[in-house]
Design a protein around this motif. Structure first.
Motif, PDB file in Angstrom:
ATOM      1  N   ASP A   1     -51.035  61.488  83.841  1.00 50.38           N
ATOM      2  CA  ASP A   1     -50.944  61.025  85.224  1.00 50.38           C
ATOM      3  C   ASP A   1     -52.058  61.626  86.087  1.00 50.38           C
ATOM      4  O   ASP A   1     -51.987  61.570  87.313  1.00 50.38           O
ATOM      5  CB  ASP A   1     -49.588  61.424  85.823  1.00 50.38           C
ATOM      6  N   ARG A   2     -53.062  62.208  85.470  1.00 50.43           N
ATOM      7  CA  ARG A   2     -54.088  62.928  86.219  1.00 50.43           C
ATOM      8  C   ARG A   2     -55.463  62.268  86.097  1.00 50.43           C
ATOM      9  O   ARG A   2     -55.819  61.727  85.054  1.00 50.43           O
ATOM     10  CB  ARG A   2     -54.186  64.368  85.721  1.00 50.43           C
ATOM     11  N   LEU A   3     -56.209  62.381  87.194  1.00 44.82           N
ATOM     12  CA  LEU A   3     -57.616  61.975  87.228  1.00 44.82           C
ATOM     13  C   LEU A   3     -58.440  63.212  87.570  1.00 44.82           C
ATOM     14  O   LEU A   3     -58.174  63.867  88.574  1.00 44.82           O
ATOM     15  CB  LEU A   3     -57.873  60.923  88.316  1.00 44.82           C
TER      16      LEU A   3
ATOM     17  N   GLU B   1     -58.252  47.427  84.395  1.00 44.07           N
ATOM     18  CA  GLU B   1     -58.677  48.322  83.319  1.00 44.07           C
ATOM     19  C   GLU B   1     -58.437  49.800  83.587  1.00 44.07           C
ATOM     20  O   GLU B   1     -58.683  50.620  82.715  1.00 44.07           O
ATOM     21  CB  GLU B   1     -60.164  48.099  83.024  1.00 44.07           C
ATOM     22  N   GLY B   2     -58.004  50.150  84.808  1.00 39.39           N
ATOM     23  CA  GLY B   2     -57.801  51.561  85.108  1.00 39.39           C
ATOM     24  C   GLY B   2     -57.637  51.805  86.591  1.00 39.39           C
ATOM     25  O   GLY B   2     -57.103  50.971  87.319  1.00 39.39           O
ATOM     26  N   VAL B   3     -58.135  52.938  87.030  1.00 44.55           N
ATOM     27  CA  VAL B   3     -58.077  53.316  88.441  1.00 44.55           C
ATOM     28  C   VAL B   3     -59.509  53.441  88.944  1.00 44.55           C
ATOM     29  O   VAL B   3     -60.318  54.182  88.380  1.00 44.55           O
ATOM     30  CB  VAL B   3     -57.322  54.651  88.632  1.00 44.55           C
ATOM     31  N   LEU B   4     -59.797  52.701  90.015  1.00 45.73           N
ATOM     32  CA  LEU B   4     -61.128  52.740  90.619  1.00 45.73           C
ATOM     33  C   LEU B   4     -61.105  53.745  91.767  1.00 45.73           C
ATOM     34  O   LEU B   4     -60.297  53.634  92.685  1.00 45.73           O
ATOM     35  CB  LEU B   4     -61.522  51.363  91.140  1.00 45.73           C
ATOM     36  N   VAL B   5     -61.987  54.748  91.680  1.00 51.07           N
ATOM     37  CA  VAL B   5     -62.102  55.775  92.709  1.00 51.07           C
ATOM     38  C   VAL B   5     -63.361  55.480  93.518  1.00 51.07           C
ATOM     39  O   VAL B   5     -64.459  55.443  92.967  1.00 51.07           O
ATOM     40  CB  VAL B   5     -62.189  57.186  92.081  1.00 51.07           C
ATOM     41  N   THR B   6     -63.188  55.225  94.824  1.00 43.31           N
ATOM     42  CA  THR B   6     -64.324  54.986  95.718  1.00 43.31           C
ATOM     43  C   THR B   6     -64.180  55.869  96.941  1.00 43.31           C
ATOM     44  O   THR B   6     -63.072  56.266  97.303  1.00 43.31           O
ATOM     45  CB  THR B   6     -64.398  53.513  96.170  1.00 43.31           C
ATOM     46  N   GLY B   7     -65.280  56.178  97.576  1.00 42.41           N
ATOM     47  CA  GLY B   7     -65.229  56.965  98.798  1.00 42.41           C
ATOM     48  C   GLY B   7     -66.520  57.708  99.052  1.00 42.41           C
ATOM     49  O   GLY B   7     -67.571  57.359  98.517  1.00 42.41           O
ATOM     50  N   THR B   8     -66.416  58.745  99.879  1.00 33.89           N
ATOM     51  CA  THR B   8     -67.584  59.551 100.234  1.00 33.89           C
ATOM     52  C   THR B   8     -67.269  61.032 100.073  1.00 33.89           C
ATOM     53  O   THR B   8     -66.121  61.458 100.188  1.00 33.89           O
ATOM     54  CB  THR B   8     -68.029  59.303 101.692  1.00 33.89           C
ATOM     55  N   VAL B   9     -68.307  61.783  99.806  1.00 35.68           N
ATOM     56  CA  VAL B   9     -68.227  63.237  99.716  1.00 35.68           C
ATOM     57  C   VAL B   9     -69.196  63.797 100.751  1.00 35.68           C
ATOM     58  O   VAL B   9     -70.358  63.377 100.812  1.00 35.68           O
ATOM     59  CB  VAL B   9     -68.621  63.742  98.312  1.00 35.68           C
ATOM     60  N   THR B  10     -68.706  64.731 101.563  1.00 36.94           N
ATOM     61  CA  THR B  10     -69.539  65.378 102.563  1.00 36.94           C
ATOM     62  C   THR B  10     -69.631  66.859 102.204  1.00 36.94           C
ATOM     63  O   THR B  10     -68.608  67.506 101.975  1.00 36.94           O
ATOM     64  CB  THR B  10     -68.937  65.210 103.969  1.00 36.94           C
ATOM     65  N   ALA B  11     -70.858  67.358 102.157  1.00 38.62           N
ATOM     66  CA  ALA B  11     -71.081  68.752 101.752  1.00 38.62           C
ATOM     67  C   ALA B  11     -72.136  69.387 102.646  1.00 38.62           C
ATOM     68  O   ALA B  11     -73.083  68.728 103.057  1.00 38.62           O
ATOM     69  CB  ALA B  11     -71.549  68.808 100.296  1.00 38.62           C
ATOM     70  N   PRO B  12     -71.981  70.689 102.942  1.00 37.76           N
ATOM     71  CA  PRO B  12     -73.040  71.379 103.693  1.00 37.76           C
ATOM     72  C   PRO B  12     -74.253  71.584 102.793  1.00 37.76           C
ATOM     73  O   PRO B  12     -74.126  71.785 101.594  1.00 37.76           O
ATOM     74  CB  PRO B  12     -72.393  72.711 104.078  1.00 37.76           C
TER      75      PRO B  12
ATOM     76  N   TYR C   1     -57.612  53.190  81.778  1.00 38.64           N
ATOM     77  CA  TYR C   1     -56.260  53.402  81.253  1.00 38.64           C
ATOM     78  C   TYR C   1     -56.352  53.604  79.741  1.00 38.64           C
ATOM     79  O   TYR C   1     -57.222  53.020  79.076  1.00 38.64           O
ATOM     80  CB  TYR C   1     -55.368  52.173  81.498  1.00 38.64           C
ATOM     81  N   PRO C   2     -55.431  54.398  79.162  1.00 38.15           N
ATOM     82  CA  PRO C   2     -55.394  54.494  77.695  1.00 38.15           C
ATOM     83  C   PRO C   2     -55.073  53.121  77.084  1.00 38.15           C
ATOM     84  O   PRO C   2     -54.298  52.352  77.641  1.00 38.15           O
ATOM     85  CB  PRO C   2     -54.263  55.482  77.425  1.00 38.15           C
ATOM     86  N   ASP C   3     -55.709  52.821  76.000  1.00 41.27           N
ATOM     87  CA  ASP C   3     -55.500  51.576  75.250  1.00 41.27           C
ATOM     88  C   ASP C   3     -55.923  50.322  76.013  1.00 41.27           C
ATOM     89  O   ASP C   3     -55.540  49.211  75.645  1.00 41.27           O
ATOM     90  CB  ASP C   3     -54.032  51.435  74.801  1.00 41.27           C
ATOM     91  N   SER C   4     -56.717  50.440  77.063  1.00 41.49           N
ATOM     92  CA  SER C   4     -57.256  49.257  77.753  1.00 41.49           C
ATOM     93  C   SER C   4     -58.480  48.777  76.985  1.00 41.49           C
ATOM     94  O   SER C   4     -59.008  49.479  76.116  1.00 41.49           O
ATOM     95  CB  SER C   4     -57.634  49.603  79.192  1.00 41.49           C
ATOM     96  N   VAL C   5     -58.935  47.576  77.288  1.00 49.55           N
ATOM     97  CA  VAL C   5     -60.123  47.028  76.633  1.00 49.55           C
ATOM     98  C   VAL C   5     -61.324  47.938  76.916  1.00 49.55           C
ATOM     99  O   VAL C   5     -62.125  48.223  76.027  1.00 49.55           O
ATOM    100  CB  VAL C   5     -60.400  45.590  77.116  1.00 49.55           C
ATOM    101  N   THR C   6     -61.441  48.438  78.123  1.00 50.20           N
ATOM    102  CA  THR C   6     -62.542  49.344  78.472  1.00 50.20           C
ATOM    103  C   THR C   6     -62.466  50.620  77.650  1.00 50.20           C
ATOM    104  O   THR C   6     -63.474  51.115  77.148  1.00 50.20           O
ATOM    105  CB  THR C   6     -62.497  49.685  79.972  1.00 50.20           C
TER     106      THR C   6
END
Length: 152
Positions: A75-77, A18-29, A55-60
């Protein structure tokens, strides 16, 4: 968090149906004041990120409202809103210099950790404060009453 402080991102982008899955961690002071004793604190905040960009035109894309899910723009996230929301939601409600911080004395305002054990204040109930002048004039109120009546 100091304004303009750099954030460390460790993210993984995965193409899913359905698209692009973004996973990870963010570290901040993290800087601020202890919520109990008001001493300055500095620490590091680490939060997890997991968000689907449709994605454009996906079921989601077709079955969700515009503000319910992030979408791919060409092409941007744009991960900035996801990172910002994760960091803000990960901030502690009451930051503490250490978990067992005792805070401040409600009467004198000094740090309780710096004061001797058993630190107390003799407080007079304001409802009885007017009677304190009788005890300060010498003797108890009963003694003054008895001495004044015996002179008559």
């Amino acid at each position: 968090m100091p304004e303009g402080a750099p954030l460390a991102l460790d993210v993984r982008l995965e193409s899913v149906t359905e698209g692009v899955l973004v996973t990870g961690t963010v570290t901040a002071p993290l800087t601020g004041q202890c919520g109990r004793c008001l001493d300055p604190i500095s620490d590091e905040l680490v939060v997890d990120v997991c968000e689907l960009f449709a994605y454009p035109d996906s079921v989601t894309d077709e079955t969700t409202e515009a503000d319910e899910i992030h979408r791919i723009d060409g092409d941007r996230l744009d991960v900035e809103p996801v990172v910002r929301d994760s960091v803000v939601l990960g901030l502690p409600w009451t930051p503490l210099c250490r978990p067992d911080c005792a805070g401040l004395c409600p009467t004198c305002g000094q740090r309780l950790d710096d004061l001797p054990a058993g630190h107390t204040h003799d407080l007079l109930d304001p409802r009885w404060a007017a009677l304190a002048k009788f005890t300060d004039a010498g003797g108890s109120p009963d003694q003054r009453t008895n001495s004044s009546t015996s002179q008559e």
